[in-house]
Structures are given as C-alpha cells and as structure tokens.
Design an enzyme around this catalytic site. Structure first.
Site, PDB file in Angstrom:
ATOM      1  N   MET A   1       0.862  -0.993  -0.056  1.00  0.00           N
ATOM      2  CA  MET A   1       0.418  -0.154   0.030  1.00  0.00           C
ATOM      3  C   MET A   1       0.599   1.480  -0.503  1.00  0.00           C
ATOM      4  O   MET A   1       0.156   1.864  -0.467  1.00  0.00           O
ATOM      5  CB  MET A   1      -0.704  -0.044   1.745  1.00  0.00           C
ATOM      6  CG  MET A   1      -1.495   0.790   1.377  1.00  0.00           C
ATOM      7  SD  MET A   1      -0.850   2.457   2.723  1.00  0.00           S
ATOM      8  CE  MET A   1       0.384   1.643   3.500  1.00  0.00           C
ATOM      9  N   PRO A   2       1.979   1.021   0.633  1.00  0.00           N
ATOM     10  CA  PRO A   2       2.984   2.532  -0.166  1.00  0.00           C
ATOM     11  C   PRO A   2       2.622   3.393  -1.171  1.00  0.00           C
ATOM     12  O   PRO A   2       2.331   2.751  -2.409  1.00  0.00           O
ATOM     13  CB  PRO A   2       4.488   2.168  -0.032  1.00  0.00           C
ATOM     14  CG  PRO A   2       4.141   0.614   0.896  1.00  0.00           C
ATOM     15  CD  PRO A   2       3.101  -0.023   0.195  1.00  0.00           C
ATOM     16  N   LEU A   3       3.015   4.147  -1.035  1.00  0.00           N
ATOM     17  CA  LEU A   3       2.760   5.069  -2.524  1.00  0.00           C
ATOM     18  C   LEU A   3       3.263   5.484  -2.583  1.00  0.00           C
ATOM     19  O   LEU A   3       4.134   6.457  -2.136  1.00  0.00           O
ATOM     20  CB  LEU A   3       1.877   7.169  -2.489  1.00  0.00           C
ATOM     21  CG  LEU A   3       1.437   7.327  -3.819  1.00  0.00           C
ATOM     22  CD1 LEU A   3       1.310   6.855  -4.563  1.00  0.00           C
ATOM     23  CD2 LEU A   3       0.442   8.750  -2.506  1.00  0.00           C
ATOM     24  N   TYR A  40       1.100   1.305  -6.392  1.00  0.00           N
ATOM     25  CA  TYR A  40       1.224   2.776  -6.065  1.00  0.00           C
ATOM     26  C   TYR A  40       2.300   2.893  -6.671  1.00  0.00           C
ATOM     27  O   TYR A  40       3.214   4.059  -5.437  1.00  0.00           O
ATOM     28  CB  TYR A  40       0.378   3.472  -5.171  1.00  0.00           C
ATOM     29  CG  TYR A  40      -0.826   2.115  -5.111  1.00  0.00           C
ATOM     30  CD1 TYR A  40      -2.497   2.461  -5.253  1.00  0.00           C
ATOM     31  CD2 TYR A  40      -1.030   1.018  -3.571  1.00  0.00           C
ATOM     32  CE1 TYR A  40      -3.255   1.008  -5.070  1.00  0.00           C
ATOM     33  CE2 TYR A  40      -1.960   0.238  -3.559  1.00  0.00           C
ATOM     34  CZ  TYR A  40      -3.365   0.786  -4.058  1.00  0.00           C
ATOM     35  OH  TYR A  40      -4.289  -0.208  -4.010  1.00  0.00           O
ATOM     36  N   ILE A  72       4.766   7.212   0.725  1.00  0.00           N
ATOM     37  CA  ILE A  72       3.901   8.090   1.646  1.00  0.00           C
ATOM     38  C   ILE A  72       3.222   6.158   2.237  1.00  0.00           C
ATOM     39  O   ILE A  72       2.584   4.951   1.256  1.00  0.00           O
ATOM     40  CB  ILE A  72       3.022   8.663   1.140  1.00  0.00           C
ATOM     41  CG1 ILE A  72       3.315   9.346   0.349  1.00  0.00           C
ATOM     42  CG2 ILE A  72       1.820   9.081   2.321  1.00  0.00           C
ATOM     43  CD1 ILE A  72       2.760  10.375  -0.721  1.00  0.00           C
TER      44      ILE A  72
END
Length: 129
Positions: A1-3, A40, A72
């Site tokens: 899920m890190p952007l 992502y 992020i």
C-alpha cells in the site's frame, strides 16, 4: 500500500522509467512484505532547473540521473526503512546504472484513516483491507 512518488529530470526513455518503477516495486515486496498487486506509483518528470537536490553538506555532487523517492505509507520499522534504502540503491545501481549518490529517499508516515482506495470508504478502518 505504500504510495511511491518518483521525481526525476526529463530525458529518460519510457523503458528506463518502467525499469526504475519495477525495481522499486520488487524492493517494496521484499522489504515491506506488501502483496504483489499492492502497487501505487507516480512518476513526475521535471526540467533540470526545477529540481535542486543538494548534498546537505556531505561532500558530493549529484548528476542529472538524480531521483527523489517520496514513500507515503503507514508506519514501518526503522529496520524496514533502512533495508529499503540499501536494497533500492543497490538494485538501481546494478539494474539501472544509477549511482547511489543520485538517489534521495524520504518517508511520509500516516495512519490507517488517511487512506481511501475508492468508493468513499476508508478500507483500513472498515476492515475491507
């Protein structure tokens, strides 16, 4: 899920950018144990005069291959982040010929409630994820 946001100077070929993105994703899989489809990434290309990333007094200069990674993510351990820094720079050097001095990485940490992946829901809070 890190952007992962990757800022770079214009001029790289599409296949070079794709390789940087692929390397980054593989390192995230290894260091953060994220699922394969949890990808992502956003690349922003800049004119050379739009990116100034100096050495913070460490005594080196960067080339036009400079990359800035902004990750992020929810909280990660210091070890996970340090492994990410090391493995990413090693892989970028061996697979993309980008010198480690040209790689700057920063983490922006947030919580589960700061993410909505669509449908107007906070999937981490609702238990959908």
């Amino acid at each position: 899920m890190p952007l992962v946001k990757i800022d770079l100077i214009k001029g790289k070929k599409p296949e070079e950018i794709k390789q940087i993105m692929d390397v980054t994703h593989h390192v995230l899989l290894k260091t953060f144990q994220v699922p394969e489809g949890d990808r992502y990434q956003i690349v922003t290309q800049h004119e050379p005069y739009e990116m100034i990333l100096e050495d913070t007094g460490l005594g080196f200069s960067r080339s036009s291959n400079v990359l800035l990674f902004t990750v992020i993510s929810t909280q990660r351990t210091d070890k996970m982040k340090q492994d990410f820094y090391r493995i990413l720079t090693d892989k970028l050097k061996s697979e993309c010929q980008i010198d480690s001095k040209d790689v700057m990485i920063t983490f922006v940490t947030n919580g589960a409630g700061e993410w909505s992946f669509g449908f107007g829901k906070a999937q981490f809070l609702t238990g959908d994820i």
